[in-house]
Write a protein that holds these residues in place. Sequence first.
Motif, PDB file in Angstrom:
ATOM      1  N   ASP A   1      37.571  25.091  67.758  1.00  0.00           N
ATOM      2  CA  ASP A   1      37.716  23.785  67.103  1.00  0.00           C
ATOM      3  C   ASP A   1      36.633  22.847  67.617  1.00  0.00           C
ATOM      4  OD1 ASP A   1      38.619  21.512  65.805  1.00  0.00           O
ATOM      5  OD2 ASP A   1      40.238  21.142  67.242  1.00  0.00           O
TER       6      ASP A   1
ATOM      7  N   ASP B   1      46.358  31.153  56.819  1.00  0.00           N
ATOM      8  CA  ASP B   1      46.570  29.754  56.437  1.00  0.00           C
ATOM      9  C   ASP B   1      47.879  29.604  55.668  1.00  0.00           C
ATOM     10  OD1 ASP B   1      46.290  27.087  55.753  1.00  0.00           O
ATOM     11  OD2 ASP B   1      44.810  27.476  54.181  1.00  0.00           O
TER      12      ASP B   1
ATOM     13  N   ASP C   1      45.579  25.606  61.819  1.00  0.00           N
ATOM     14  CA  ASP C   1      46.029  24.787  62.943  1.00  0.00           C
ATOM     15  C   ASP C   1      46.344  25.723  64.105  1.00  0.00           C
ATOM     16  OD1 ASP C   1      48.618  25.861  62.550  1.00  0.00           O
ATOM     17  OD2 ASP C   1      49.236  24.159  61.320  1.00  0.00           O
ATOM     18  N   LYS C   2      46.774  25.168  65.246  1.00  0.00           N
ATOM     19  CA  LYS C   2      47.008  26.006  66.428  1.00  0.00           C
ATOM     20  C   LYS C   2      48.023  27.103  66.171  1.00  0.00           C
ATOM     21  CE  LYS C   2      45.710  23.096  70.253  1.00  0.00           C
ATOM     22  NZ  LYS C   2      46.085  22.126  71.244  1.00  0.00           N
TER      23      LYS C   2
ATOM     24  N   GLU D   1      48.907  28.544  63.275  1.00  0.00           N
ATOM     25  CA  GLU D   1      48.365  29.562  62.374  1.00  0.00           C
ATOM     26  C   GLU D   1      47.359  30.454  63.109  1.00  0.00           C
ATOM     27  OE1 GLU D   1      48.604  27.106  58.133  1.00  0.00           O
ATOM     28  OE2 GLU D   1      46.915  26.765  59.488  1.00  0.00           O
TER      29      GLU D   1
ATOM     30  N   ASP E   1      39.251  18.307  65.721  1.00  0.00           N
ATOM     31  CA  ASP E   1      40.237  17.717  64.805  1.00  0.00           C
ATOM     32  C   ASP E   1      41.582  18.445  64.816  1.00  0.00           C
ATOM     33  OD1 ASP E   1      39.618  20.057  63.437  1.00  0.00           O
ATOM     34  OD2 ASP E   1      39.108  19.066  61.545  1.00  0.00           O
ATOM     35  N   GLY E   2      41.726  19.440  65.693  1.00  0.00           N
ATOM     36  CA  GLY E   2      42.998  20.156  65.772  1.00  0.00           C
ATOM     37  C   GLY E   2      43.140  21.247  64.727  1.00  0.00           C
ATOM     38  N   LYS E   3      42.072  21.511  64.006  1.00  0.00           N
ATOM     39  CA  LYS E   3      42.080  22.553  62.966  1.00  0.00           C
ATOM     40  C   LYS E   3      40.767  23.324  63.041  1.00  0.00           C
ATOM     41  CE  LYS E   3      45.498  20.611  60.126  1.00  0.00           C
ATOM     42  NZ  LYS E   3      46.518  21.276  59.402  1.00  0.00           N
TER      43      LYS E   3
END
Length: 145
Positions: free
Chosen positions: A15, A52, A60-61, A63, A19-21
């Motif tokens: 990342d 996803d 995200d974390k 996933e 942005d956390g994604k």
Amino acid sequence: MATIGEFRRVFSAFDQDGDGKISAAELQLCMKAALGCDMSVEEVQSLMASADTDGDGLLDKEEFLRLVLETEAGKEEEGDRCREAFGMYEMEGRGCITPLSLQLMMSKLGLHLAVDECQAMIRRFDLNGDGVLTFDEFKTMMMMG
């Protein structure tokens, strides 16, 4: 197997914009940097789509963690299948595949080979030159199959 904390550190490294994604571009870049793995845009998109779950085109974390754990589980399952197959060929209780045990298994499969042919097959994957196949040598042979 790595710990959840280690996976979270890997996620943070992937990342890059914080942005956390993880975007497809970040995943592709990190696969190349971290693993030396050149993935095509299509391969990255396919990997992203498989993980996803909320359909936002980003990981995200949770996933990412699920994707990594599924990949790890697949490796373990593959190892189990190899170990099971190894057990079928390793008949003499020596913990390795000998030319004779290979010949016996091949004849059960309908392929009748001479012992010297079996020795030649073993030599191709016998990394330490001891004339027999260990589990690791057998696994290498199966993966090159």
